[in-house]
Each structure stands twice: as structure tokens, then as C-alpha cells.
Design a protein around this motif. Structure first.
Motif, short mmCIF file in Angstrom:
data_model
loop_
_atom_site.label_atom_id
_atom_site.label_comp_id
_atom_site.label_asym_id
_atom_site.label_seq_id
_atom_site.Cartn_x
_atom_site.Cartn_y
_atom_site.Cartn_z
N PHE A 42 40.23 40.27 44.87
CA PHE A 42 39.64 38.73 44.08
C PHE A 42 40.75 38.44 44.18
CE2 PHE A 42 37.89 35.75 42.56
CZ PHE A 42 37.20 35.00 43.22
N LEU A 46 43.04 35.36 46.12
CA LEU A 46 43.56 33.98 45.82
C LEU A 46 45.14 33.81 45.56
CD1 LEU A 46 40.46 33.38 43.11
CD2 LEU A 46 41.09 32.71 45.37
N ALA A 47 45.82 35.06 44.95
CA ALA A 47 47.19 34.31 44.81
C ALA A 47 48.40 34.52 45.90
CB ALA A 47 47.96 35.94 44.68
N GLU A 49 45.96 33.63 49.05
CA GLU A 49 45.96 32.57 49.55
C GLU A 49 47.28 30.96 49.11
OE1 GLU A 49 42.32 31.64 47.90
OE2 GLU A 49 41.30 31.59 50.59
N MET A 61 37.35 37.86 53.08
CA MET A 61 36.93 38.16 51.76
C MET A 61 36.76 39.11 51.44
SD MET A 61 38.28 35.59 49.89
CE MET A 61 38.26 34.93 47.57
N ALA A 62 35.32 39.49 52.37
CA ALA A 62 34.68 40.60 51.91
C ALA A 62 35.73 42.50 52.64
CB ALA A 62 33.47 40.63 52.39
#
Lengths: 79, 534
Positions: A42, A46-47, A49, A61-62
């Protein structure tokens, strides 16, 4: 978009700062080092993104769990 | 200082787990989003459910505080969807509940000095709800925040934890022209400078207001300006709109010397390290020169537009403090008194008879709720005259008092120049039936040179005698900055203890830099009690 593996490698190094990132990251996947667990995954997404100015939807994401998944997704990504 | 935090989110709505985390290597931060804790059922009515929930939270925080005296940060969010129609005629229920909750939490923060509240909604406000929250993350990973929101939260947590460990900066050094007022007074004259109620003049006025607010909180103000001093004083004394007065300043270096040289001199005269100074100058060249010459001082990179200044100064982390003590409010007066004292001392010939003329009065004050904040602050800030440099928390200090209320006391000093306030702290405990252990003694450096430290030792000897001990054992832990306090023990007739005697005293030395000292209860050899009244 075009993906530079070296850039992904930098991000891996930042997110998993306690692990040694191998030279060739192409076949790396979640679970390959202790820090890359589901929370680590996760954080990695995020990084990515933030650094590449992209946005993952819920489905991505999944499902993204390896460098290969990531590269495939990014290559077909359009903002 | 610890660098890690355990961020504990209200675990999937389990209200009872809050604050249960115990981690020895990290600070615990509890973060609660109220929405996670509210049941989805429509009944009972929302306000009832909210107040139930808040009561539970307060109970849990209290329980945590009773269990552990470690720094604990409690973050809470009552984030609400805004609807202009629904909120136009009445205040939202959540807001109502939040205000009540914040007040209850404030009472707890007052009781437990290590507890800190963090209003997450206010913390994220500058980002805006849309950027700070990310619903996708909630459904995917049960975190309500976006990456950006998380960064903002962590930065606030980090600020609280840092300030908990390190005192704020002490001195604000200011330039004059184009900093306190617009224009150059030497060229434009008193009437030509911008300062007043309109336009840019208003911004300079507001900047001065902010400066004075900081001064009231205990920040010392000094000038460092390249000017003719008469011009500067003319503005201070005669300009109608000038808010700052000469007496607000602790010192002024107004001449044509290099500023870095003046600031170094100022640091020596005030006996304060330059790393607790902040330098504010509109001129980027001056800033660069000072930054180069004094890298350990913070030179603020000030925005070129003055309208940003008041808010920037107001929110500067370096000056932010949890609370303002009475001593903080008297800071400027106390340092001015120090100047007068040094001046008189230089004029007097015999030191003891000079000291007698100052009419010193010492007082030992027992620890209570009203002064414990000051006691903790002294532990944080005192580096030189501090036997062990141990940073006690309020809880740890109260431990001493539980045994004997005279075992932890604050020392207050007054003389004919000033009330210096609470400037020293003594912690002792029983080592064995024969021996009283002086576990720590610290004194604010600004009162040194008054033999006050000997007056305090005299009182410790007196206490040991009254309680029936035969000797006093002292500890010194070398921090690299506190050698003066080792000399102090020697000057108070303490003798270093040999290793084997050390064991027989049952002293557990935890710190390899620690040295043990001992003395019997004979009066101090080199202290004339007549210097002090009473």
C-alpha cells in the motif's frame, strides 16, 4: 506512459529503506522482502502515485502486487 | 530523543483498545476518527450516541494516563460533511459534541502534563478536506487520510514530540529598516517611514504586534541594525504608531559593525547560546552573511512580501510553547536585571560585602500543581548547572514528593533588583538509613554569581540533619556541558567516592559517565550565611 525501471527502483529504495534492493528489479514481487507485506505494498503504491503523478483506482490497488503488474498498469495508463 | 512513533488508529471501531499500545522505543499516538466509532444504526438519536462515545473516549484516555507517564498524543477528528442548508439555522450535532469533548480533554491535559491533544480537523484544515482525505484509501486499507493528509498529521505529531523534549528558542534578533517599519529612517526621516494604519504601514504594525505577543510569552527581543542609533531611538520614542518600546528590548546593537559579530557579542553578554537565537532581517545579503558566519543560528528566510510576516512569525515552531508560565512573562525584566547586576558587581570592590548589599532572599517551595510545569520546564532547559541533565517528567518528579514532600523542591530567588522567580530544582531520595542521595540539582545560569547555589546546599544539609541522615551522596553525570556543576560539588566539600565504597553504599551506577561524591553534614566551609536574609 513510459516507465523507467530505474525510477521505480529509487521508489522501492525509499519505501523499503531497511531492505537491500537487488540490481535487477524486474521480477520482484510482494513478499520478496519482509518490509514488502500488504501494508508495504500500500505504501509503495501511494509513493508511486505521488512520484509519477498517477492515480490507481480501487481495482488496481487490489491487484498490483509485483513490479511486473506495476509496469503493465503504468504502460497502459493515461491521465 | 526518540525518533519513532507508533501511530495507533482507532482499531476498526474498537473503542476499548485506545491507548493500550505500549512501545518502549516509540511514542504512542492515538488517532481517533469519530465516524469509525459511531454505530451505523439510526437509534438512539445521534447526539446521544455521540456523547456516549465521547465519554468512553475520555475514560480510555484517563486510564491510559494513569497507567503510563510517557508522552501520549491523542488525535481526534469529528470531520463532518458540510451542508449549507442543514447548517444554516443550527449548529451541527457533531460540532456541539466536539466542543464538549475538547473541553473535557483539555481538563485531562491540565492534569497529565505528558498528555497532548491534537485536533486533527484543525491540523488538516490548511490542506482542505478534499486533499487531506482519500475515500479510496479508506475502502482499500482502512485509512481515511490521503498521503498528503498523513504527512501533515505526522508533521504535527513530530512537532509536539520535539517540543516535549526540547525547549523553544529564546531570543528574536530583529533588523530595523524595512523590518520593523517600511523605508530607511536615516534617509527618509521620522515622517517618511511607513508605519501606521494604512497599506504596508499596517502590515509592519501587525508584525510588531506579533513580536510583542511573543515577548509576552517570554521571548527576548534584541536589535541588530546598521543605523545611527539616534535615528532608531527617535522612531522608538517619538513615532506615534510605534508599538515596540525601548524597554521591550533586552539589548540593542545598532552600529555599522558586521551583524554576525554583534550577535556573537550579544550571545556572550546574555550568556545564552546562539543556537537559541532567531535572526529576522528583510535584507537577503545580510541574511546570507549572518547565515554563513553563524550557521548554528536560525536565520529565517523571510518572504519578500511583508504581508506574510505576521502569520509566519506567529506560527513559527521555534517559538511555540505548550503553555506560558509566570516566569516566561517576566523574562525581559529578569534579563535586564541581570545587566544591572553585572554592572553593579563590576563597580564593587569586596565581593561578599557587595553581595550583602543586594538583599538576597531565597525560598524553597514544595512542588504543587501550580508550579510543576515550571519544574518540568527547568529540567528541559537547564544544561550547564545541572548535575545529571536528567529530563524528568511531571510524573517522575511527583514520585519524589510521594516519599517526603521536601524531597523535591523548587528554589526561588529575589533581590533588590528583581524577583528572579523559580530558578532552581532539587531532587533527593533516601539511599539508605544513613545516606541521603542528592539525585539532581539544577539552577538557571542567569542567577549564578550570587552564591545562591551554596544557599541551596546549606538547606539540603539542613534537611538531611532534620531527617536524621549522617551523610549526603551526590551524583554527577558528565554531559559535556555541565562541568561547572562538578566543580560545584567539590566547592561544597564533597569528595569523590572510591569504587569499593561505592558498592558498599549500594549505589547502582546506570551511567558510565556518572561519578559519585559524598560529604558529611558539617556546615559549608566557604559560605557566609549573612549574604542571605532569614
Amino acid at each position: 506512459m513510459k516507465v523507467e525501471l530505474s525510477e521505480l527502483k529509487d521508489i522501492l529504495g525509499d519505501v523499503f529503506s531497511n531492505s537491500t534492493i537487488p540490481k535487477n528489479i524486474q521480477n520482484l514481487k510482494m513478499g520478496d522482502f519482509e518490509e514488502w507485506d500488504s501494508l508495504g505494498n500500500f505504501n509503495l503504491l501511494l509513493a508511486v502515485e505521488e512520484r509519477l503523478s498517477v492515480r490507481f483506482n480501487m481495482e488496481a490497488m487490489a491487484s498490483i502486487k509485483s513490479i511486473q503488474d506495476l509496469v503493465i498498469y503504468l504502460e497502459s495508463y493515461s491521465a | 530523543m526518540r525518533e519513532q512513533y507508533t501511530l495507533e488508529f482507532s482499531k476498526y471501531g474498537d473503542i476499548h483498545s485506545i491507548g493500550s499500545d505500549q512501545n518502549k522505543d516509540a511514542y504512542v499516538v492515538s488517532v481517533v476518527f469519530l465516524d469509525d466509532l459511531l454505530d451505523a444504526q439510526p437509534k438512539p438519536e445521534l447526539l446521544t450516541r455521540l456523547s456516549d462515545c465521547c465519554e468512553h473516549l475520555i475514560d480510555n484516555v484517563t486510564r491510559r494516563c494513569e497507567k503510563s507517564g510517557e508522552l501520549f498524543i491523542f488525535g481526534y477528528s469529528f470531520s463532518d460533511t458540510f451542508d449549507p442548508i442543514r447548517n444554516a439555522k443550527r449548529c451541527s450535532k457533531k460540532l456541539r459534541a466536539k466542543i464538549k469533548f475538547a473541553e473535557a480533554l483539555e481538563t485531562l491535559c491540565e492534569r497529565y502534563k505528558f498528555l497532548h491533544a491534537l485536533d486533527i480537523d484543525a491540523c488538516l484544515e490548511s490542506l482542505g478536506t478534499e486533499r487531506a482525505f482519500d475515500q479510496r484509501n479508506w475502502y482499500f486499507a482502512r485509512t481515511r487520510l490521503s498521503n498528503l493528509g498523513m504527512e501533515q498529521l505526522v508533521s504535527s505529531v513530530h512537532k509536539i514530540a520535539t517540543r516535549y523534549q526540547n525547549p523553544p528558542h529564546k531570543v528574536l534578533v530583529l533588523d530595523c529598516d524595512n523590518t520593523l517599519w517600511g523605508g530607511v529612517v536615516g534617509e527618509e526621516g521620522l515622517a517618511g517611514i511607513q508605519l501606521g494604519t494604512d497599506g504596508p504601514g499596517k502590515a509592519f504594525l501587525d508584525f510588531q504586534k506579533t513580536i510583542l505577543r511573543l515577548k509576552d510569552e517570554g521571548v527576548l527581543l534584541a536589535l541588530s541594525s546598521k543605523n545611527n542609533i539616534e535615528d532608531v531611538w527617535e522612531v522608538f520614542d517619538k513615532h506615534d504608531s510605534m508599538l515596540m518600546k525601548r524597554e521591550d528590548l533586552v539589548a540593542a546593537k545598532v552600529d555599522w559593525n558586521e551583524k554576525s559579530k554583534n550577535i556573537r557579542a550579544l550571545s556572550e553578554e546574555l550568556d545564552l547560546n546562539v543556537n537559541s537565537f532567531v535572526f529576522w532581517d528583510d535584507n537577503p545579503v545580510e541574511r546570507e552573511k549572518v547565515r554563513f558566519a553563524i550557521p548554528e543560528m536560525l536565520t529565517v528566510e523571510v518572504p519578500s512580501e511583508i504581508h506574510h510576516w505576521p502569520a509566519l512569525l506567529q506560527t513559527m515552531f521555534e517559538f511555540a510553547r505548550f503553555y506560558v508560565t509566570t516566569e516566561d512573562r517576566q523574562k525581559t525584566a529578569q534579563y535586564e536585571a541581570r545587566y544591572k547586576f553585572i554592572e553593579s558587581k563590576n563597580n564593587a570592590e569586596d565581593e561578599d560585602s557587595f553581595l550583602k548589599s543586594i538583599a538576597f532572599k531565597g525560598e524553597l517551595i514544595e512542588l504543587n500543581q501550580g508550579n510543576i510545569a515550571r519544574a518540568v520546564q527547568l529540567c528541559q532547559k537547564t544544561n550547564q548547572f545541572n548535575l545529571t541533565t536528567k529530563r524528568y517528567t511531571a510524573e517522575q518528579l511527583l514520585e519524589f514528593v510521594r516519599y517526603d514532600k521536601e524531597f523535591c523542591v523548587l528554589a526561588r530567588l529575589t533581590d533588590r533588583f528583581a524577583d528572579h522567580g523559580l530558578v532552581g530544582l532539587v531532587c533527593v531520595r533516601e539511599l539508605n538509613q544513613q545516606t541521603l542521595l542528592l539525585e539532581n540539582l539544577l539552577l538557571s545560569c542567569r542567577v549564578l554569581g550570587r552564591k545562591f547555589e551554596f544557599w541551596i546546599m546549606d538547606k539540603i544539609i539542613d534537611l538531611a540533619t532534620r531527617r536524621g541522615y549522617k551523610q549526603i551522596c551526590g551524583v554527577f553525570v558528565d554531559s559535556g556541558k555541565n562541568l561547572v556543576s562538578k566543580d560545584y560539588l567539590l566547592n561544597c566539600d564533597f569528595l569523590p567516592i572510591e569504587a569499593e565504597m561505592n558498592t558498599s553504599l549500594n549505589v547502582v551506577k546506570n551511567d558510565e559517565n556518572a561519578t559519585m561524591f559524598i560529604r558529611n553534614l558539617e556546615p559549608l566551609k566557604s559560605f557566609d550565611r549573612g549574604i542571605y536574609e532569614g
